[in-house]
Design an enzyme around this catalytic site. Sequence first.
Site, PDB file in Angstrom:
ATOM      1  N   SER A   1      43.458  39.273  46.841  1.00 25.63           N
ATOM      2  CA  SER A   1      42.843  40.682  47.134  1.00 25.63           C
ATOM      3  C   SER A   1      41.841  40.917  45.850  1.00 25.63           C
ATOM      4  CB  SER A   1      44.024  41.686  47.019  1.00 25.63           C
ATOM      5  OG  SER A   1      43.793  42.751  46.079  1.00 25.63           O
ATOM      6  N   LYS A   2      40.944  41.975  46.143  1.00 28.73           N
ATOM      7  CA  LYS A   2      40.040  41.923  45.026  1.00 28.73           C
ATOM      8  C   LYS A   2      40.551  42.671  43.908  1.00 28.73           C
ATOM      9  CE  LYS A   2      36.376  42.481  48.479  1.00 28.73           C
ATOM     10  NZ  LYS A   2      35.303  43.254  49.166  1.00 28.73           N
ATOM     11  N   ARG A   3      41.731  43.678  44.134  1.00 26.17           N
ATOM     12  CA  ARG A   3      42.367  44.167  43.108  1.00 26.17           C
ATOM     13  C   ARG A   3      43.097  43.295  41.991  1.00 26.17           C
ATOM     14  NH1 ARG A   3      42.565  47.489  47.512  1.00 26.17           N
ATOM     15  NH2 ARG A   3      44.151  46.275  48.388  1.00 26.17           N
ATOM     16  N   LYS A   4      43.532  42.172  42.598  1.00 27.30           N
ATOM     17  CA  LYS A   4      44.371  41.208  41.596  1.00 27.30           C
ATOM     18  C   LYS A   4      43.526  40.183  41.160  1.00 27.30           C
ATOM     19  CE  LYS A   4      48.268  40.690  44.470  1.00 27.30           C
ATOM     20  NZ  LYS A   4      48.921  39.266  44.786  1.00 27.30           N
TER      21      LYS A   4
END
Length: 434
Positions: free
Chosen positions: A228-231
């Site tokens: 994920s781009k968030r992690k």
Amino acid sequence: MIRTRFAPSPTGALHIGGLRTALYSFALAKHDKGEFILRIEDTDIKREVEGSKERIKEILKLFGMDWDGYFVQSDRAREGIYKKAAEALVEAGHAFYCDCKPRNAKEEGYSKELRDPCRDAKKKEGAIKLMVPDGEHVGFRDFVLDKEVTWETSTVADTTLLKSDGFPTYHLAVVVDDHDMDITHVLRGHDWMPSTPVHLLVYKCLGYEKPEIGHLTDILDPEGGKLSKRKGSTSVDGLLKEGYLPEAVLNFIMLLGWAPKDNRELFSLEEFVKAFDHKGFQKSNPVFNKEKLDWFNGEYIRQKSDPELLEAFKPFIPEGADAEKVKKVIPLIKDRIKTLADFKTMAGFLFEVKTVDPTQFGENHKIHLQKAAQAIAGSSDLMKVVEENKFKTGDFFMDLRIAIAGSRVTPPITDSIAILGKEETLARLKKFTD
Ligand code: GLU
């Protein structure tokens, strides 16, 4: 001739999944002396992030993937290319106008009903939507997954092709462009699979021959699920900032979904292009394994000459650091570091005084440091101090490391002392010997 394209939307940072799509598309074309096109898919103006178009180009150049043709969809939209295609579809009875106001901007093109109420209304203006036939099948052979994929058209929605502002949606622009640009092989991420039946219908309705299409596997997070781009940092710029070399990042992603016939792991871009063939695509989802990336980075750091490393270290060395001193440090740390950012963790103490946590010292540290200071002041051998005083070698040098560097891990201590200088070393030891 094989012609591939990389078609990013300039909506933010380029992530490693995107770079991998670019790399495989590049290699697929170049392996056969074909052409690689860069196409900026920017027809969703609202989502555009300033500067990302330029950064994508810089990154591709940095990684050695130059393109043979460059197109920007918004420029082509202004020429009316997509509008013409959409109108031709209406003309032929494959699409229809719909002037209903979307409830919010996002909704245009994503009607909740599969069959749009306007499809038989014979309207004359508005957005143009695809009139999906019922009771048919559309399908293709995915050349990455090496299998047939089909859909029943009754599961495919009447999808917007041209918005009321005259700009195309992705679905129309991608088909028109892949056709106009003579793209022979389309490679894209797996999340685009649900759009493929729409594209297949548009190809058919426009009378175009469809290219080979392949969907790349998802890259998985080691903790489970899709990366994920968030992690953490999975953006290319994030990895460069963490001190990963472009060669290492590239080599790492080469093997995230593709494998050579032998077990070879190290490839330059040129070698990869030579070895690449679509039979090497893997069907199972690869895992983003950072330890593996660290390993590649270490390999490439050690392949570099000291002057090359001096250049690569530039953004990572403490501000105002003396270049001559940096040159001396490089050979001491290059075998010990994983990333360029480790320069500071490993050798930062040679440029500034670090805080020392005294609880790290062993019980005999005072005598260790006193004897060490005497030896250093008299320029005599530290090993001799250990022998003469029957100190435990490991304990003695560990106390010395902690006092000088504030850390248990340092480059070889005598070399470090030589770089630091007698005076500075003694000043640091003095704090713990009085
Ligand atoms: N513009 C799409 C993206 O940003 C490209 C999808 C495709 O290659 O067809 O990923």
